[in-house]
Design a protein around this motif. Structure first.
Motif, PDB file in Angstrom:
ATOM      1  N   GLY A   2     -50.428 -12.934   4.994  1.00  0.00           N
ATOM      2  CA  GLY A   2     -49.208 -12.925   5.642  1.00  0.00           C
ATOM      3  C   GLY A   2     -48.611 -11.378   6.170  1.00  0.00           C
ATOM      4  O   GLY A   2     -48.262 -11.010   7.190  1.00  0.00           O
ATOM      5  N   LYS A   3     -48.982 -10.429   5.255  1.00  0.00           N
ATOM      6  CA  LYS A   3     -48.495  -8.943   5.574  1.00  0.00           C
ATOM      7  C   LYS A   3     -49.443  -8.445   6.596  1.00  0.00           C
ATOM      8  O   LYS A   3     -48.936  -7.811   7.526  1.00  0.00           O
ATOM      9  CB  LYS A   3     -48.620  -8.115   4.228  1.00  0.00           C
ATOM     10  CG  LYS A   3     -50.194  -7.932   3.945  1.00  0.00           C
ATOM     11  CD  LYS A   3     -50.302  -6.977   2.814  1.00  0.00           C
ATOM     12  CE  LYS A   3     -51.418  -6.816   2.118  1.00  0.00           C
ATOM     13  NZ  LYS A   3     -51.867  -6.198   0.971  1.00  0.00           N
ATOM     14  N   TRP A   4     -50.658  -8.822   6.922  1.00  0.00           N
ATOM     15  CA  TRP A   4     -51.448  -8.266   7.791  1.00  0.00           C
ATOM     16  C   TRP A   4     -50.992  -8.873   9.086  1.00  0.00           C
ATOM     17  O   TRP A   4     -51.047  -8.387  10.070  1.00  0.00           O
ATOM     18  CB  TRP A   4     -52.742  -8.651   7.676  1.00  0.00           C
ATOM     19  CG  TRP A   4     -53.602  -7.845   6.704  1.00  0.00           C
ATOM     20  CD1 TRP A   4     -54.114  -8.378   5.490  1.00  0.00           C
ATOM     21  CD2 TRP A   4     -53.758  -6.633   6.680  1.00  0.00           C
ATOM     22  NE1 TRP A   4     -54.330  -7.324   4.623  1.00  0.00           N
ATOM     23  CE2 TRP A   4     -54.356  -5.887   5.196  1.00  0.00           C
ATOM     24  CE3 TRP A   4     -53.575  -5.245   7.584  1.00  0.00           C
ATOM     25  CZ2 TRP A   4     -54.729  -4.859   5.132  1.00  0.00           C
ATOM     26  CZ3 TRP A   4     -53.749  -4.229   7.168  1.00  0.00           C
ATOM     27  CH2 TRP A   4     -54.482  -3.754   6.009  1.00  0.00           C
ATOM     28  N   PHE A   6     -48.017 -10.234   9.777  1.00  0.00           N
ATOM     29  CA  PHE A   6     -46.530  -9.318  10.152  1.00  0.00           C
ATOM     30  C   PHE A   6     -46.929  -8.280  10.851  1.00  0.00           C
ATOM     31  O   PHE A   6     -46.202  -7.694  11.940  1.00  0.00           O
ATOM     32  CB  PHE A   6     -45.881  -9.103   8.891  1.00  0.00           C
ATOM     33  CG  PHE A   6     -44.392  -8.697   8.873  1.00  0.00           C
ATOM     34  CD1 PHE A   6     -43.534  -9.200   9.551  1.00  0.00           C
ATOM     35  CD2 PHE A   6     -44.445  -7.028   8.934  1.00  0.00           C
ATOM     36  CE1 PHE A   6     -42.308  -8.275   9.818  1.00  0.00           C
ATOM     37  CE2 PHE A   6     -43.388  -6.566   9.129  1.00  0.00           C
ATOM     38  CZ  PHE A   6     -42.054  -7.142   9.547  1.00  0.00           C
ATOM     39  N   VAL A   7     -47.861  -7.238  10.262  1.00  0.00           N
ATOM     40  CA  VAL A   7     -47.926  -5.796  10.755  1.00  0.00           C
ATOM     41  C   VAL A   7     -48.613  -5.863  12.230  1.00  0.00           C
ATOM     42  O   VAL A   7     -48.204  -5.401  13.118  1.00  0.00           O
ATOM     43  CB  VAL A   7     -48.993  -5.021   9.879  1.00  0.00           C
ATOM     44  CG1 VAL A   7     -49.273  -3.622  10.513  1.00  0.00           C
ATOM     45  CG2 VAL A   7     -48.110  -4.784   8.555  1.00  0.00           C
ATOM     46  N   SER A   9     -48.450  -8.516  14.429  1.00  0.00           N
ATOM     47  CA  SER A   9     -47.808  -9.293  15.176  1.00  0.00           C
ATOM     48  C   SER A   9     -46.625  -7.986  15.784  1.00  0.00           C
ATOM     49  O   SER A   9     -46.265  -7.976  16.813  1.00  0.00           O
ATOM     50  CB  SER A   9     -46.968 -10.296  14.775  1.00  0.00           C
ATOM     51  OG  SER A   9     -47.817 -11.361  14.323  1.00  0.00           O
ATOM     52  N   ALA A  10     -45.873  -7.174  14.813  1.00  0.00           N
ATOM     53  CA  ALA A  10     -44.927  -6.234  15.087  1.00  0.00           C
ATOM     54  C   ALA A  10     -45.585  -5.203  16.124  1.00  0.00           C
ATOM     55  O   ALA A  10     -45.019  -4.872  17.139  1.00  0.00           O
ATOM     56  CB  ALA A  10     -44.511  -5.450  13.806  1.00  0.00           C
ATOM     57  N   THR A 146     -55.347  -6.625  12.788  1.00  0.00           N
ATOM     58  CA  THR A 146     -54.526  -5.389  12.570  1.00  0.00           C
ATOM     59  C   THR A 146     -54.897  -4.285  13.282  1.00  0.00           C
ATOM     60  O   THR A 146     -54.411  -3.145  13.704  1.00  0.00           O
ATOM     61  CB  THR A 146     -53.899  -5.269  11.097  1.00  0.00           C
ATOM     62  OG1 THR A 146     -53.348  -6.781  11.004  1.00  0.00           O
ATOM     63  CG2 THR A 146     -52.510  -4.405  11.048  1.00  0.00           C
TER      64      THR A 146
END
Length: 224
Positions: A2-4, A6-7, A9-10, A146
């Motif tokens: 999930g954290k990857w 999120f980064v 996508s941002a 990412t």
């Protein structure tokens, strides 16, 4: 995972919208309007294809990754083949005949958008690797995606301002069109790590690019 995502996508959002953010600070409303027309056409092609990939490619690749990973490369290129043919042909076509397309769709006041469209058409070359981006998610390696989006972000926000200050608006538009090429070595490297690369197939489809260009020249010759 999930954290990857999120980064990624941002950064992806800022990379996708960065062209307008940057040009909005450098050019007048008239040039920005011409650019918006050309970008709209490119975004329509790119967005339609990426939507198709996200709804078709990801489920197919995820299923193969779970059930029979040995077939992953074959399915990967089977998915890429039609998109490669379409995108390379359209890239060549619009590079040669973008002005014709704009003249066909808009009145003469917007003809300057045609030359911008021809340059932006080159950005479609890298859209073909959207299938690779889907396979990174299917295989549970989102950090690869990412890295790709970090490179897109850095190359866009680093290259475009530099080109604008050195050579002007036209050079900045070339930078927008070509900045994603910085990700190609990394895509090929990641694909090699996953055992996906096939040099023959990568090179074979490139013949469609000059075919599209010649078709664009033929189309341009139809102008009165």
């Amino acid at each position: 995972f999930g954290k990857w995502i999120f980064v990624s996508s941002a950064l992806g959002v800022f990379a996708v919208t960065g062209d307008r953010l940057l040009l909005g600070a450098y050019v007048g409303a008239d040039v920005l309007g011409f650019y918006a027309i050309a970008a709209l056409i490119i975004r329509a092609i790119e967005g339609g294809l990426l939507k198709l990939l996200s709804t078709v490619a990801l489920p197919a690749l995820s299923e193969i990754a779970r059930s029979d990973p040995s077939k992953l490369r074959e399915v990967y290129y089977k998915l890429r083949f039609p998109t490669d043919l379409a995108l390379l042909f359209v890239t060549g076509l619009l590079f040669a005949a973008g002005h014709f397309v704009v003249d066909l769709l808009y009145d003469p006041r917007y003809s300057a958008a045609g030359r911008i469209l021809e340059v932006l058409a080159l950005s479609l070359f890298m859209v073909r690797y959207g299938v690779a981006h889907q396979i990174y998610l299917a295989l549970g390696v989102p950090h690869y995606l990412t890295v790709i989006n970090v490179l897109r972000f850095v190359s866009l926000y680093g290259l475009v301002p530099m080109l604008y200050y050195l050579m002007g608006v036209q050079a900045a538009i070339w930078g927008i069109a070509l900045h994603t090429l910085a990700t190609l070595p990394f895509v090929l490297y990641f694909n090699a790590k996953l055992g996906l690369n096939d040099v023959r197939r990568e090179l074979m489809v490139l013949v469609v690019l000059p075919v599209g260009f010649l078709a664009g020249l033929a189309l341009s010759s139809l102008r009165p």
